[in-house]
Design an enzyme around this catalytic site. Structure first.
Site, mmCIF file in Angstrom:
data_model
loop_
_atom_site.group_PDB
_atom_site.id
_atom_site.type_symbol
_atom_site.label_atom_id
_atom_site.label_comp_id
_atom_site.label_asym_id
_atom_site.label_seq_id
_atom_site.Cartn_x
_atom_site.Cartn_y
_atom_site.Cartn_z
ATOM 1 C CG ASP A 25 -1.918 0.860 1.578
ATOM 2 O OD1 ASP A 25 -1.908 1.926 1.017
ATOM 3 O OD2 ASP A 25 -3.132 0.802 1.639
ATOM 4 C CG HIS A 221 -5.918 -1.152 5.034
ATOM 5 N ND1 HIS A 221 -5.571 -1.941 4.629
ATOM 6 C CD2 HIS A 221 -6.278 -0.110 4.213
ATOM 7 C CE1 HIS A 221 -4.480 -1.017 3.552
ATOM 8 N NE2 HIS A 221 -5.666 0.137 3.718
ATOM 9 C CG HIS A 223 -6.831 5.045 4.373
ATOM 10 N ND1 HIS A 223 -6.436 5.105 3.320
ATOM 11 C CD2 HIS A 223 -5.841 3.694 4.634
ATOM 12 C CE1 HIS A 223 -5.976 4.639 2.223
ATOM 13 N NE2 HIS A 223 -5.871 3.349 3.331
ATOM 14 C CB CYS A 254 -3.062 11.118 2.462
ATOM 15 S SG CYS A 254 -5.011 11.489 1.740
HETATM 16 ZN ZN ZN Z 1 -4.747 1.893 2.656
#
Ligand code: ZN
Length: 328
Positions: A25, A221, A223, A254
């Site tokens: 990722d 998962h 963020h 991000c």
């Molecule tokens: Zn991610």
């Protein structure tokens, strides 16, 4: 139940499984291409720090993600590390075939609960992704038991989509059921857009536990796009989830929120868990030291996290934190 071939070390002796997703990722979100040998060194060092599961890559065409073109070689390397669960992302059947050939222990197929997002990113409708999940499960079923990877269907954009906004509960529930009916071992949920808050996390987990059962949803998962990553992780723990994804240094950042990490930061997550007396098996100092590999390999790439800057509290060590708790 299928997919019980995850090494025992991955689930024994710990309370919470921290699944490092940086090599997949994180790296897919940065434009620099990390050399294969550096990736191997990174994975070795995290495993040596006690990390039990690493998502090491994604079987996507190199033309789409040249950063992950060496995934098969990375999987082969990671499989030599005793006790490490080697996870990969697969966007479709072709990726699943490659992942199985490579011998990955765990494969994750993303299904965006927003159909607009699914069409935009995977160029597939929901029905097409579900049909592909069924094909993949069918392929896995033909393998001898010891070669079957654990097969997770991951519900992405689960807390809202940048194109569609909130997604109706009924639609998310139907897709979770669809993935299980297709033959997935488990569903996961992913806050792809960083829209989640702790109340939303609890609500969605309760909804999905009601639909697919507690055993079929154990991981999330998250963020940190809006700063709620660890708060959301805590909410997920409260609901009984036991696997949390994160990435070292929040690598990748991000794209929508400069200055914010994308994934939650592994170092900070491990600190929170260990401070709470939840065993991760991970040595925080050794984990933090792994950042040097990233800094050297990707100069100028921002890394995030509070623990690496602030250090551990005086007198803190993970074993000590537990002893103090047991004594009190
Ligand atoms: Zn991610």
């Amino acid at each position: 139940m299928q997919g019980l071939d995850i090494p025992d070390a991955a689930i024994s002796g710990i309370d919470i499984l921290v699944s490092e997703v940086g090599p997949r990722d994180g790296l897919q979100s940065v434009s620099q291409i990390m050399p294969t040998e550096t990736k191997k060194a990174w994975i070795n060092a995290e495993a040596a720090a006690g990390v039990r599961e690493i998502e090491v890559g994604s079987f996507v065409p190199a033309s789409i993600l040249p950063q992950l073109a060496d995934t098969a070689e990375i999987v082969a390397h990671a499989l030599t590390i005793p006790g490490l669960t080697v996870a990969v992302l697969v966007p479709n059947m072709r990726g699943a075939v490659a992942a199985i050939e490579a011998g990955a222990h765990k494969i994750t197929l993303p299904l965006s609960v927003s159909e607009t997002h699914s069409l935009r990113n995977l160029r597939r409708t929901h029905d097409q992704v579900l049909a592909e999940a069924k094909e993949i499960a069918g392929l896995i079923a033909t393998l001898p038991a010891e070669r079957r990877p654990h097969f997770e269907g991951s519900l992405s954009t689960a807390f809202g989509c940048t194109l569609e906004g909130p997604i109706p509960d009924a639609q998310i529930a139907r897709l979770a059921e669809g993935l299980m009916a297709a033959g997935c071992d488990e569903v996961g949920i992913s806050d792809t857009t960083g829209y989640a808050d702790p109340a939303a996390v609890k609500r969605l987990i309760a909804l999905l536990h009601g639909v697919v059962g507690v055993q079929a949803l154990t991981g999330i998962h998250l963020h940190n796009t809006r700063g709620l990553g660890l708060a959301n992780a805590l909410a997920a723990l409260d609901c009984g989830l036991t696997t949390l994804d994160s990435s070292l240094g929040g690598l990748g950042g991000c794209p929508f929120a400069p200055g914010a990490s994308g994934n939650i930061v592994t170092e900070d997550l491990v600190f929170m868990l260990e401070a709470m007396g939840l065993r991760t098996g991970i040595d925080i100092d050794r984990l933090t030291a792994v950042r040097d590999i990233l800094c050297r390999a990707m100069p100028g790439e921002p890394l995030y996290g509070f623990i690496p800057d602030a250090g551990l509290p005086l007198g803190f060590n993970t074993a000590g934190a537990r002893r103090i708790k047991e004594a009190s």
